[in-house]
Scaffold this active site. Structure first.
Site, PDB file in Angstrom:
ATOM      1  N   SER A 123     -12.652 -33.281 -17.153  1.00  0.00           N
ATOM      2  CA  SER A 123     -11.989 -31.941 -17.606  1.00  0.00           C
ATOM      3  C   SER A 123     -10.362 -32.334 -17.480  1.00  0.00           C
ATOM      4  O   SER A 123      -9.879 -32.565 -16.525  1.00  0.00           O
ATOM      5  CB  SER A 123     -12.249 -31.024 -16.510  1.00  0.00           C
ATOM      6  OG  SER A 123     -11.243 -29.800 -16.937  1.00  0.00           O
ATOM      7  N   HIS A 179     -13.923 -32.782 -21.805  1.00  0.00           N
ATOM      8  CA  HIS A 179     -13.951 -31.104 -21.710  1.00  0.00           C
ATOM      9  C   HIS A 179     -12.493 -30.398 -21.727  1.00  0.00           C
ATOM     10  O   HIS A 179     -11.782 -30.847 -21.070  1.00  0.00           O
ATOM     11  CB  HIS A 179     -14.821 -30.941 -20.303  1.00  0.00           C
ATOM     12  CG  HIS A 179     -15.164 -29.633 -20.041  1.00  0.00           C
ATOM     13  ND1 HIS A 179     -16.273 -29.292 -20.552  1.00  0.00           N
ATOM     14  CD2 HIS A 179     -14.606 -28.827 -19.063  1.00  0.00           C
ATOM     15  CE1 HIS A 179     -16.551 -27.611 -20.417  1.00  0.00           C
ATOM     16  NE2 HIS A 179     -15.567 -27.519 -19.221  1.00  0.00           N
ATOM     17  N   ASP A 231     -10.736 -26.706 -21.105  1.00  0.00           N
ATOM     18  CA  ASP A 231     -11.062 -25.397 -20.389  1.00  0.00           C
ATOM     19  C   ASP A 231      -9.959 -24.544 -20.984  1.00  0.00           C
ATOM     20  O   ASP A 231      -8.976 -24.720 -20.416  1.00  0.00           O
ATOM     21  CB  ASP A 231     -10.872 -25.690 -18.843  1.00  0.00           C
ATOM     22  CG  ASP A 231     -12.152 -26.160 -18.326  1.00  0.00           C
ATOM     23  OD1 ASP A 231     -13.410 -25.929 -18.706  1.00  0.00           O
ATOM     24  OD2 ASP A 231     -12.102 -27.289 -17.633  1.00  0.00           O
ATOM     25  N   MET A 290      -8.432 -20.809 -20.980  1.00  0.00           N
ATOM     26  CA  MET A 290      -8.633 -19.624 -20.317  1.00  0.00           C
ATOM     27  C   MET A 290      -7.567 -18.664 -20.653  1.00  0.00           C
ATOM     28  O   MET A 290      -6.452 -19.000 -20.975  1.00  0.00           O
ATOM     29  CB  MET A 290      -8.173 -20.033 -18.550  1.00  0.00           C
ATOM     30  CG  MET A 290      -9.068 -21.190 -18.135  1.00  0.00           C
ATOM     31  SD  MET A 290      -9.041 -21.286 -16.338  1.00  0.00           S
ATOM     32  CE  MET A 290      -9.946 -22.768 -16.053  1.00  0.00           C
ATOM     33  N   HIS A 295     -14.545 -25.604 -23.827  1.00  0.00           N
ATOM     34  CA  HIS A 295     -15.068 -24.450 -23.073  1.00  0.00           C
ATOM     35  C   HIS A 295     -14.227 -22.988 -23.118  1.00  0.00           C
ATOM     36  O   HIS A 295     -13.315 -23.311 -22.223  1.00  0.00           O
ATOM     37  CB  HIS A 295     -15.380 -24.824 -21.676  1.00  0.00           C
ATOM     38  CG  HIS A 295     -15.785 -24.025 -20.603  1.00  0.00           C
ATOM     39  ND1 HIS A 295     -16.062 -24.161 -19.342  1.00  0.00           N
ATOM     40  CD2 HIS A 295     -16.711 -22.813 -20.775  1.00  0.00           C
ATOM     41  CE1 HIS A 295     -16.536 -23.248 -18.627  1.00  0.00           C
ATOM     42  NE2 HIS A 295     -16.809 -22.318 -19.429  1.00  0.00           N
ATOM     43  N   MET A 320     -13.103 -19.937 -21.859  1.00  0.00           N
ATOM     44  CA  MET A 320     -13.201 -18.697 -20.884  1.00  0.00           C
ATOM     45  C   MET A 320     -12.280 -17.612 -21.207  1.00  0.00           C
ATOM     46  O   MET A 320     -11.304 -17.624 -20.387  1.00  0.00           O
ATOM     47  CB  MET A 320     -13.224 -19.295 -19.192  1.00  0.00           C
ATOM     48  CG  MET A 320     -13.976 -20.063 -18.854  1.00  0.00           C
ATOM     49  SD  MET A 320     -13.680 -21.561 -17.620  1.00  0.00           S
ATOM     50  CE  MET A 320     -12.947 -22.638 -18.899  1.00  0.00           C
ATOM     51  N   MET A 322     -22.440 -23.074 -14.860  1.00  0.00           N
ATOM     52  CA  MET A 322     -21.178 -23.169 -14.119  1.00  0.00           C
ATOM     53  C   MET A 322     -21.933 -23.294 -12.525  1.00  0.00           C
ATOM     54  O   MET A 322     -22.590 -22.323 -12.160  1.00  0.00           O
ATOM     55  CB  MET A 322     -20.672 -21.965 -14.397  1.00  0.00           C
ATOM     56  CG  MET A 322     -19.935 -21.591 -15.675  1.00  0.00           C
ATOM     57  SD  MET A 322     -18.861 -23.049 -16.173  1.00  0.00           S
ATOM     58  CE  MET A 322     -17.503 -22.972 -14.397  1.00  0.00           C
ATOM     59  N   GLY A 375     -12.503 -20.730 -13.428  1.00  0.00           N
ATOM     60  CA  GLY A 375     -11.133 -20.192 -13.316  1.00  0.00           C
ATOM     61  C   GLY A 375      -9.981 -21.188 -12.805  1.00  0.00           C
ATOM     62  O   GLY A 375      -9.118 -21.463 -13.228  1.00  0.00           O
ATOM     63  N   PHE A 376     -10.672 -22.352 -11.917  1.00  0.00           N
ATOM     64  CA  PHE A 376     -10.016 -23.106 -11.145  1.00  0.00           C
ATOM     65  C   PHE A 376     -10.541 -24.336 -11.118  1.00  0.00           C
ATOM     66  O   PHE A 376     -11.887 -24.452 -10.725  1.00  0.00           O
ATOM     67  CB  PHE A 376      -9.596 -22.553  -9.996  1.00  0.00           C
ATOM     68  CG  PHE A 376      -8.814 -21.370 -10.078  1.00  0.00           C
ATOM     69  CD1 PHE A 376      -7.372 -21.223 -10.214  1.00  0.00           C
ATOM     70  CD2 PHE A 376      -9.474 -20.197  -9.844  1.00  0.00           C
ATOM     71  CE1 PHE A 376      -6.692 -20.282 -10.520  1.00  0.00           C
ATOM     72  CE2 PHE A 376      -8.657 -18.975 -10.024  1.00  0.00           C
ATOM     73  CZ  PHE A 376      -7.540 -18.970 -10.152  1.00  0.00           C
ATOM     74  N   GLY A 377      -9.897 -25.543 -11.096  1.00  0.00           N
ATOM     75  CA  GLY A 377     -10.411 -26.823 -10.871  1.00  0.00           C
ATOM     76  C   GLY A 377     -10.618 -26.978  -9.248  1.00  0.00           C
ATOM     77  O   GLY A 377     -10.262 -26.050  -8.617  1.00  0.00           O
ATOM     78  N   GLY A 378     -11.171 -27.923  -8.602  1.00  0.00           N
ATOM     79  CA  GLY A 378     -11.305 -28.204  -7.202  1.00  0.00           C
ATOM     80  C   GLY A 378     -11.989 -27.561  -6.365  1.00  0.00           C
ATOM     81  O   GLY A 378     -11.683 -27.404  -5.327  1.00  0.00           O
ATOM     82  N   ASP A 390     -20.693 -27.651 -14.674  1.00  0.00           N
ATOM     83  CA  ASP A 390     -19.339 -27.555 -14.617  1.00  0.00           C
ATOM     84  C   ASP A 390     -19.126 -26.978 -13.281  1.00  0.00           C
ATOM     85  O   ASP A 390     -19.273 -25.902 -13.113  1.00  0.00           O
ATOM     86  CB  ASP A 390     -19.000 -26.735 -15.897  1.00  0.00           C
ATOM     87  CG  ASP A 390     -17.377 -26.921 -15.928  1.00  0.00           C
ATOM     88  OD1 ASP A 390     -16.799 -27.251 -15.005  1.00  0.00           O
ATOM     89  OD2 ASP A 390     -16.891 -26.038 -16.842  1.00  0.00           O
ATOM     90  N   GLY A 391     -18.172 -27.893 -12.421  1.00  0.00           N
ATOM     91  CA  GLY A 391     -17.503 -27.365 -11.324  1.00  0.00           C
ATOM     92  C   GLY A 391     -18.136 -27.897 -10.145  1.00  0.00           C
ATOM     93  O   GLY A 391     -19.363 -27.935  -9.784  1.00  0.00           O
ATOM     94  N   GLY A 392     -17.208 -28.445  -9.223  1.00  0.00           N
ATOM     95  CA  GLY A 392     -17.276 -29.211  -8.113  1.00  0.00           C
ATOM     96  C   GLY A 392     -18.396 -30.263  -8.132  1.00  0.00           C
ATOM     97  O   GLY A 392     -18.874 -30.869  -7.263  1.00  0.00           O
ATOM     98  N   GLY A 418     -13.387 -32.869 -13.055  1.00  0.00           N
ATOM     99  CA  GLY A 418     -12.034 -32.617 -13.211  1.00  0.00           C
ATOM    100  C   GLY A 418     -11.491 -33.443 -11.995  1.00  0.00           C
ATOM    101  O   GLY A 418     -11.179 -34.788 -12.330  1.00  0.00           O
TER     102      GLY A 418
HETATM  103  C1  DX5 Z   1     -13.739 -24.319 -13.943  1.00  0.00           C
HETATM  104  C2  DX5 Z   1     -13.583 -25.311 -15.120  1.00  0.00           C
HETATM  105  C3  DX5 Z   1     -14.059 -26.716 -14.920  1.00  0.00           C
HETATM  106  C4  DX5 Z   1     -13.052 -27.348 -14.170  1.00  0.00           C
HETATM  107  C5  DX5 Z   1     -14.036 -28.233 -13.190  1.00  0.00           C
HETATM  108  O1  DX5 Z   1     -13.181 -23.104 -14.214  1.00  0.00           O
HETATM  109  O2  DX5 Z   1     -14.554 -24.629 -16.169  1.00  0.00           O
HETATM  110  O3  DX5 Z   1     -14.305 -27.384 -16.085  1.00  0.00           O
HETATM  111  O4  DX5 Z   1     -12.136 -28.263 -14.621  1.00  0.00           O
HETATM  112  O5  DX5 Z   1     -13.056 -28.827 -12.153  1.00  0.00           O
HETATM  113  P1  DX5 Z   1     -13.601 -29.588 -10.927  1.00  0.00           P
HETATM  114  O6  DX5 Z   1     -14.360 -30.936 -11.473  1.00  0.00           O
HETATM  115  O7  DX5 Z   1     -12.148 -30.097 -10.220  1.00  0.00           O
HETATM  116  O8  DX5 Z   1     -14.560 -28.557 -10.260  1.00  0.00           O
HETATM  117 ZN    ZN Z   2     -15.298 -25.824 -17.874  1.00  0.00          ZN
END
Ligand code: DX5
Ligand code: ZN
Length: 221
Positions: A8, A33, A35, A37, A66, A68, A137, A142-145, A175-177, A197
């Protein structure tokens, strides 16, 4: 089945986009990927067409976009013209989901639907044949990490069962974590494509990080 990794770009250093994309290509990433938003559908604002244009200049990897955003249909034409490979949106973000999936395909992109952690699988059931990709998901977008929500593995299993029952060739993406620890249960549950990400761009060596994610799925335990 092969493991597909989609780093990502949200977690990449945008000031060094070219180097970041070269590193993930070296590591064997299959997709990028992206994102998008809008600060309405999710509580964060990122990027759109200008970044897609910039990515096209520095990498040949397929762009897995993607969205959002509310009313994602507004971007179908523009993103198709920019050369996006996959166009994924959330079914709650628009009124006529099947129409928009068909429009995405007509414009030559893969059509994807994303399910938030609380979104029921029933939201995709009537349109399985219109889908090239299902995105589960494993965090609230909304956020990475953020941390992988454990219940996601069971949901992946149920989406895989639905796709198999309908003989759908759709990609099943998570997607996510995703980390070297969480990718394995998601893979065993039936996912084939993994957004990462932090686990890629948060590491000193992103190329090596991608290889480690793939190995976590394939090594015998
Ligand atoms: C979250 C995004 C993800 C995000 C994943 O809202 O859709 O694509 O970038 O980030 P990580 O891998 O850090 O969870
Ligand atoms: Zn995503």
């Amino acid at each position: 089945m092969n493991v597909r990794i989609a780093p990502s770009v949200l977690s990449a250093d945008l000031g060094r986009l070219k180097e970041a994309m070269a590193a993930i290509e070296r590591g064997g990433a299959e997709w990028i990927h992206v994102d998008v938003m809008d600060g309405r559908f999710v509580p964060n604002l990122t990027f759109g067409a200008p970044l897609i244009r910039a990515l096209k200049k520095v990498s040949n990897l397929p762009l897995d976009v993607h969205l959002m955003v509310a009313e994602p249909e507004k971007y179908i034409e523009e993103y198709a013209d920019l050369g996006a490979a996959v166009f994924t949106f959330h079914p709650e973000a628009t009124l006529h989901v099947q129409r928009q999936l068909a429009r995405v395909r007509e414009r030559g992109m893969g059509a994807g639907l994303a399910l938030n952690p609380a979104s029921p699988i029933g939201l995709i059931e009537e349109v399985v044949d219109d889908l090239d990709l299902v995105l589960v998901m494993s965090v609230n977008p909304g956020f990475g990490g953020q941390r992988y929500i454990e219940a996601s593995s069971d949901k992946i299993r149920r989406v895989r069962a639905l796709l198999n029952a309908r003989q759908s060739p759709a990609v099943l993406e998570v997607d996510g974590g995703i980390t070297a620890a969480t990718i394995r249960p998601a893979w065993e549950a039936g996912a084939d494509t993994f957004v990462a990400g932090t686990a890629v761009f948060g590491e000193a060596d992103p190329a090596r990080a991608i290889q480690k994610l793939k190995q976590a799925c394939t090594i015998a335990v």
